[in-house]
Design a protein around this motif. Structure first.
Motif, PDB file in Angstrom:
ATOM      1  N   MET A   1       4.301  -6.019  -4.685  1.00 31.16           N
ATOM      2  CA  MET A   1       3.865  -4.925  -5.523  1.00 31.16           C
ATOM      3  C   MET A   1       4.604  -3.652  -5.142  1.00 31.16           C
ATOM      4  N   ALA A   2       4.664  -3.364  -3.862  1.00 34.43           N
ATOM      5  CA  ALA A   2       5.336  -2.135  -3.416  1.00 34.43           C
ATOM      6  C   ALA A   2       6.802  -2.130  -3.846  1.00 34.43           C
ATOM      7  N   ARG A   3       7.465  -3.272  -3.697  1.00 34.82           N
ATOM      8  CA  ARG A   3       8.877  -3.360  -4.086  1.00 34.82           C
ATOM      9  C   ARG A   3       9.045  -3.123  -5.589  1.00 34.82           C
ATOM     10  N   ASN A   4       8.190  -3.716  -6.401  1.00 36.87           N
ATOM     11  CA  ASN A   4       8.288  -3.527  -7.852  1.00 36.87           C
ATOM     12  C   ASN A   4       7.999  -2.083  -8.252  1.00 36.87           C
ATOM     13  N   LEU A   5       7.044  -1.450  -7.578  1.00 38.62           N
ATOM     14  CA  LEU A   5       6.767  -0.042  -7.877  1.00 38.62           C
ATOM     15  C   LEU A   5       7.978   0.827  -7.544  1.00 38.62           C
ATOM     16  N   ARG A   6       8.605   0.575  -6.393  1.00 36.19           N
ATOM     17  CA  ARG A   6       9.822   1.332  -6.020  1.00 36.19           C
ATOM     18  C   ARG A   6      10.928   1.108  -7.039  1.00 36.19           C
ATOM     19  N   ARG A   7      11.157  -0.138  -7.411  1.00 29.76           N
ATOM     20  CA  ARG A   7      12.227  -0.471  -8.369  1.00 29.76           C
ATOM     21  C   ARG A   7      12.045   0.222  -9.711  1.00 29.76           C
ATOM     22  N   ASN A   8      10.788   0.463 -10.077  1.00 23.66           N
ATOM     23  CA  ASN A   8      10.501   1.054 -11.381  1.00 23.66           C
ATOM     24  C   ASN A   8      10.166   2.541 -11.309  1.00 23.66           C
ATOM     25  N   GLY A   9      10.421   3.154 -10.161  1.00 27.18           N
ATOM     26  CA  GLY A   9      10.185   4.576 -10.015  1.00 27.18           C
ATOM     27  C   GLY A   9       8.723   4.971 -10.065  1.00 27.18           C
ATOM     28  N   LEU A  10       7.840   4.058  -9.676  1.00 27.09           N
ATOM     29  CA  LEU A  10       6.400   4.316  -9.758  1.00 27.09           C
ATOM     30  C   LEU A  10       5.723   4.385  -8.392  1.00 27.09           C
ATOM     31  N   GLU A  11       6.514   4.436  -7.339  1.00 29.57           N
ATOM     32  CA  GLU A  11       5.934   4.496  -6.005  1.00 29.57           C
ATOM     33  C   GLU A  11       5.040   5.728  -5.882  1.00 29.57           C
ATOM     34  N   GLY A  12       3.828   5.534  -5.400  1.00 28.41           N
ATOM     35  CA  GLY A  12       2.876   6.623  -5.266  1.00 28.41           C
ATOM     36  C   GLY A  12       2.069   6.900  -6.528  1.00 28.41           C
ATOM     37  N   CYS A  13       2.407   6.244  -7.630  1.00 31.83           N
ATOM     38  CA  CYS A  13       1.697   6.480  -8.903  1.00 31.83           C
ATOM     39  C   CYS A  13       0.595   5.464  -9.151  1.00 31.83           C
ATOM     40  N   VAL A  14       0.631   4.358  -8.447  1.00 26.78           N
ATOM     41  CA  VAL A  14      -0.315   3.274  -8.674  1.00 26.78           C
ATOM     42  C   VAL A  14      -0.999   2.928  -7.355  1.00 26.78           C
ATOM     43  N   ARG A  15      -2.309   2.851  -7.392  1.00 26.22           N
ATOM     44  CA  ARG A  15      -3.071   2.427  -6.217  1.00 26.22           C
ATOM     45  C   ARG A  15      -3.354   0.934  -6.376  1.00 26.22           C
ATOM     46  N   TYR A  16      -3.100   0.173  -5.363  1.00 32.53           N
ATOM     47  CA  TYR A  16      -3.363  -1.256  -5.462  1.00 32.53           C
ATOM     48  C   TYR A  16      -3.949  -1.762  -4.155  1.00 32.53           C
ATOM     49  N   THR A  17      -4.640  -2.868  -4.265  1.00 29.04           N
ATOM     50  CA  THR A  17      -5.213  -3.503  -3.087  1.00 29.04           C
ATOM     51  C   THR A  17      -5.247  -5.011  -3.315  1.00 29.04           C
ATOM     52  N   THR A  18      -5.310  -5.733  -2.263  1.00 34.72           N
ATOM     53  CA  THR A  18      -5.457  -7.184  -2.327  1.00 34.72           C
ATOM     54  C   THR A  18      -6.934  -7.502  -2.130  1.00 34.72           C
ATOM     55  N   LEU A  19      -7.462  -8.365  -2.985  1.00 36.86           N
ATOM     56  CA  LEU A  19      -8.867  -8.748  -2.891  1.00 36.86           C
ATOM     57  C   LEU A  19      -9.000 -10.252  -2.719  1.00 36.86           C
ATOM     58  N   ASP A  20     -10.001 -10.644  -1.986  1.00 40.39           N
ATOM     59  CA  ASP A  20     -10.390 -12.044  -1.897  1.00 40.39           C
ATOM     60  C   ASP A  20     -11.530 -12.230  -2.899  1.00 40.39           C
ATOM     61  N   TRP A  21     -11.290 -12.996  -3.935  1.00 36.64           N
ATOM     62  CA  TRP A  21     -12.298 -13.183  -4.986  1.00 36.64           C
ATOM     63  C   TRP A  21     -13.597 -13.726  -4.431  1.00 36.64           C
ATOM     64  N   ARG A  22     -13.516 -14.474  -3.357  1.00 36.52           N
ATOM     65  CA  ARG A  22     -14.715 -15.073  -2.775  1.00 36.52           C
ATOM     66  C   ARG A  22     -15.525 -14.067  -1.950  1.00 36.52           C
ATOM     67  N   ASP A  23     -14.858 -12.999  -1.486  1.00 40.78           N
ATOM     68  CA  ASP A  23     -15.518 -12.009  -0.636  1.00 40.78           C
ATOM     69  C   ASP A  23     -14.820 -10.660  -0.783  1.00 40.78           C
ATOM     70  N   PRO A  24     -14.941 -10.012  -1.979  1.00 41.54           N
ATOM     71  CA  PRO A  24     -14.244  -8.745  -2.182  1.00 41.54           C
ATOM     72  C   PRO A  24     -14.798  -7.644  -1.277  1.00 41.54           C
ATOM     73  N   ASP A  25     -13.909  -6.815  -0.792  1.00 40.48           N
ATOM     74  CA  ASP A  25     -14.252  -5.715   0.097  1.00 40.48           C
ATOM     75  C   ASP A  25     -15.088  -4.684  -0.655  1.00 40.48           C
ATOM     76  N   PRO A  26     -16.349  -4.463  -0.271  1.00 40.70           N
ATOM     77  CA  PRO A  26     -17.190  -3.503  -0.987  1.00 40.70           C
ATOM     78  C   PRO A  26     -16.724  -2.060  -0.831  1.00 40.70           C
ATOM     79  N   ALA A  27     -15.832  -1.787   0.117  1.00 36.26           N
ATOM     80  CA  ALA A  27     -15.332  -0.423   0.320  1.00 36.26           C
ATOM     81  C   ALA A  27     -14.287  -0.033  -0.730  1.00 36.26           C
ATOM     82  N   VAL A  28     -13.753  -1.017  -1.457  1.00 36.46           N
ATOM     83  CA  VAL A  28     -12.775  -0.715  -2.495  1.00 36.46           C
ATOM     84  C   VAL A  28     -13.490   0.001  -3.636  1.00 36.46           C
TER      85      VAL A  28
END
Length: 106
Positions: A1-28
């Motif tokens: 994701m970070a590499r694609n954001l850099r390639r498309n000039g969107l670094e810092g414009c998109v917030r992303y996180t990885t989630l485990d569908w079985r146990d999503p982080d409630p802090a997100v």
């Protein structure tokens, strides 16, 4: 994701996180747009994926799920409706003619 954001000039414009569908982080924190792709790789995931979209979309937000057309795709649609989400499904084709499904939750 970070590499694609850099390639498309969107670094810092998109917030992303990885989630485990079985146990999503409630802090997100919920987001205006929630996107996932090719995540229905196990038969027990449709309900969990639908619940996670419902949990992490802000009111009035939108969720987008891309899927190659797994057999249990209708189950995620039904589960999302059960979570109170509106569901729209589109079939899309890439330039090679491959078919994929784009599910929009709101």
């Amino acid at each position: 994701m970070a590499r694609n954001l850099r390639r498309n000039g969107l670094e810092g414009c998109v917030r992303y996180t990885t989630l485990d569908w079985r146990d999503p982080d409630p802090a997100v924190e919920p987001a205006q747009v929630v996107i996932a792709s090719d995540v229905l790789y196990a038969t027990e995931l449709p309900g969990l994926v639908a619940e996670t979209f419902a949990r992490f979309m802000v009111p009035g937000g939108v969720g987008m799920l891309a899927d190659p057309g797994r057999a249990w795709l209708p189950e995620v649609e039904a589960a999302a409706r059960g979570c109170g989400l509106h569901v729209e499904v589109d079939v899309v084709h890439d330039h090679f003619g491959a078919e994929a499904f784009l599910i929009r939750f709101c």
